[in-house]
Write a protein that holds these residues in place. Structure first.
Motif, PDB file in Angstrom:
ATOM      1  N   ILE A 174      20.760 -47.175 -22.301  1.00 21.77           N
ATOM      2  CA  ILE A 174      19.537 -46.740 -21.584  1.00 21.77           C
ATOM      3  C   ILE A 174      18.346 -46.518 -22.502  1.00 21.77           C
ATOM      4  CG2 ILE A 174      20.867 -45.675 -19.703  1.00 21.77           C
ATOM      5  CD1 ILE A 174      20.110 -42.919 -20.973  1.00 21.77           C
ATOM      6  N   GLY A 175      18.512 -46.846 -23.790  1.00 20.45           N
ATOM      7  CA  GLY A 175      17.401 -46.658 -24.725  1.00 20.45           C
ATOM      8  C   GLY A 175      17.514 -45.316 -25.433  1.00 20.45           C
ATOM      9  N   ALA A 176      17.334 -45.341 -26.757  1.00 23.88           N
ATOM     10  CA  ALA A 176      17.532 -44.147 -27.583  1.00 23.88           C
ATOM     11  C   ALA A 176      16.614 -43.012 -27.131  1.00 23.88           C
ATOM     12  CB  ALA A 176      17.293 -44.478 -29.051  1.00 23.88           C
ATOM     13  N   GLU A 177      15.403 -43.392 -26.635  1.00 21.55           N
ATOM     14  CA  GLU A 177      14.426 -42.356 -26.286  1.00 21.55           C
ATOM     15  C   GLU A 177      14.835 -41.585 -25.026  1.00 21.55           C
ATOM     16  OE1 GLU A 177      14.152 -45.506 -26.044  1.00 21.55           O
ATOM     17  OE2 GLU A 177      13.300 -46.066 -24.105  1.00 21.55           O
ATOM     18  N   ASN A 178      15.838 -42.077 -24.318  1.00 18.83           N
ATOM     19  CA  ASN A 178      16.257 -41.403 -23.090  1.00 18.83           C
ATOM     20  C   ASN A 178      17.516 -40.550 -23.252  1.00 18.83           C
ATOM     21  OD1 ASN A 178      14.138 -42.528 -21.511  1.00 18.83           O
ATOM     22  ND2 ASN A 178      15.222 -44.487 -21.643  1.00 18.83           N
TER      23      ASN A 178
END
Lengths: 394, 394
Positions: free
Chosen positions: B30-34
């Motif tokens: 889901i993407g590192a930023e999430n």
């Protein structure tokens, strides 16, 4: 309360370290140039320039928190893969990244083998002459070291091996090229070893692990290629260190490579990992892991050692000494002209020659000369060896 | 044959590592930023510039065979002296170079204490909450870990300690500042601890070693100075790592400092050295030993962690969570609003919050948040914590 084995191991100095300490003292007394110190196997040639260049490049390009950060316990995945690929390519070795455990030098790897693959009360077999720390690692794991004397040419005595194997045998340790003798295990020896161990596994109904300690693998001369142990026996583990081939003994980096064909490979690997964990290993030094990945397949300038070997072997043989011809490593094993190796080592000291008596290697009657020393020291030492020979009536 | 404890330790992942592995997978999805990953205590600030500068300078000035060569097992004499002088100056600690053993990080030091100072069948005491690897090191040495629950403010419960000490008690392990709670042992606690241990030594007629695990010694806030354990009890050993203070966790370097006043100091030191030897340790990485000698007394920019602590503590408290105020280290220990910490950790995952349940730290009902993370992640995580709080009815 104090653990008495630990206390004993902490108090006892190896004969090698003791002789080296004597050498340091003697050099201070009479000048370093007057002591011929053949005591210690510390590489005398620098690391290849790519090592320091890699260090510099890593400092330029990698983020500090990555470069100096934790790695997985078994090592960086990219390094484990690179090691497996290198072993596949050079030795056709049946290993994959999943079987590579990057560790803090061969000593850490051997200790993990002993602690992970041998239960208290079980036995490990080593072939004399052997590196004295094997005993510490085996006894440290609660096991007993059973030693097998050598046959002709210091290859293993297989009749003696067959006598030595019991239902308690969990590990067999070989060291090729050998410290202290420089002998490389021949394909014929490894074939026989494999046959005997397979028969013993069959007879006793359990795995016997063969651990091959190979820090000197690349230090071979005259086109000798040490046969890869994994081709002769399936339940085998390579234990390697970059200490000697890359002249990095203080950096403590090497690996275990568990054969793909090992019975229960994943369980064996887990037991090695668990043994290392319980001994307080977290990961091999992270910066050095990255250096090794960039320098795999390189070596220091090993021709220096070949030159030294030739000088020393030729010189000592001409003086009448009986030496084992070393196919590899940087040690010369010389028969003592008198029965007691310690007495002979003491006699040599009178001529400022520091030669390690062989008793701690599990075999009497020899001395070990580490020839990872300046060539000019070997040249200058010949007069002293001449006087030593004369004092023995050679 | 496979050593079953080693196999178990190799197979079991710590809950920390498992959560971190889940985090890596989730970030890929889901993407590192999430993903708000508070799982691992990996320093997030770079090493001070002097570390890399020292590395570069050493490559310029030192000979390769020296720089990368073996050092004495206990470390370079100059480094041992420098560490002792630093401890004398900063902590007025009663230690000398002869009592310093440079080792491969605090884990290696703790494992050596367990293996050298505790015999099979004996006991080590740790105070909950404690770092889970203590159990592995103690059981790895054949001992039993006895745990003492905390009193108010997570200081030790001394009545419980008095109950826990038996004639088999060989070691007592403290960790200050504490992982996972950030609590610093107070002078009052250490005074009481010293009294109890001295009385127990008297009662049982043998030494009880106090080992103080202090990798977070410099990570303290608000002018807190962790009192030096050696001032409160003579039979004590400091176990230190440069992993956190210099942001070098992967390089594996630290030391044991045995108090000058330790009963039988030289024997204790020898037992530690022998334990390390039998575990396959040869010396701490040689290049890094030289770097440390040049960087003693420096730290990474630790103010980043203080800022993170303030943000997180203030934010979570405002949301209604009950947190232990951390005086040091980079962990926040938060009481779970439901009884089962594992269930709460699972619930937090629904909000992409990765919080380590406290059960493996020897205490139920809490989660640990490692706040050695980017500040902006903490800021962004607050909405998720808000949703988590709401889901618990806070």
């Amino acid at each position: 309360m104090l653990q008495k084995n630990s206390l004993a191991w902490g108090r006892s100095k190896s004969c090698i370290r003791e002789l080296a300490a004597y050498g340091a003292k003697r050099k201070a007394e009479i000048g370093a140039e007057n002591v011929f110190d053949f005591s210690i196997g510390n590489p005398s040639v620098p690391a290849p320039p790519e090592v320091d260049a890699s260090l510099r490049a890593l400092l330029e390009t990698e983020e500090s928190v990555t470069l100096h950060g934790y790695t997985p316990a078994a090592g960086l995945p990219s390094l484990r893969t690179a090691i497996a690929v290198d072993l596949n390519a050079r030795l056709d070795a049946p290993v994959s990244a999943e079987g590579i455990y990057v560790c803090c030098g061969a000593a850490a790897g051997l200790a993990a083998c002993c602690r992970g693959l041998l239960c208290p009360g079980e036995e490990a077999i080593a072939f004399a002459p052997f590196f004295p720390e094997y005993r510490v690692f085996v006894e440290g794991a609660g096991g007993t070291l059973v030693t097998v004397p050598p046959a002709e040419g210091l290859q293993p005595d297989f009749d003696a091996l067959e006598q030595a194997i019991t239902e308690k045998t969990a590990l067999v340790i070989v060291n090729t090229p050998n410290n202290p003798s420089g002998v490389v295990l021949s394909a014929a020896s490894l074939t026989r070893l494999g046959e005997i161990l397979r028969a013993a596994e069959e007879r006793f109904g359990h795995t016997i692990c063969l651990v091959s300690d190979e820090p000197y693998r690349e230090l071979v001369y005259d086109g000798t290629l040490p046969p890869c142990v994994l081709h002769f026996y399936d339940d085998a583990i390579l234990c390697y260190s970059f200490s000697k081939s890359l002249s990095l003994p203080g950096e403590r980096i090497g690996y275990l490579a568990v054969s793909e064909r090992m019975t229960g490979r994943d369980e064996v690997f887990a037991a090695l990992a668990g043994a290392a964990r319980a001994s307080g290993y977290v990961n091999a030094p992270s910066l050095m892991q990255r250096v090794i990945e960039r320098c795999l397949g390189l070596t220091s300038n090993l021709s220096v050692y070949k030159n030294n070997r030739d000088l020393l072997y030729t010189g000592l043989t001409a003086l009448g000494f009986d030496c084992v011809y070393p196919d590899g490593a940087f040690y010369l094993f010389m028969k003592c002209p008198e029965p007691d190796a310690k007495a002979f080592s003491e006699r040599a000291k009178q001529f400022e020659l520091l030669l390690v008596p062989s008793d701690d290697f599990g075999l009497g009657g020899y001395v070990r000369l580490a020839y990872c020393v300046p060539e000019e020291m070997i040249r200058r030492s010949m007069a002293a060896f001449g006087a030593l020979a004369a004092s023995c009536g050679l």
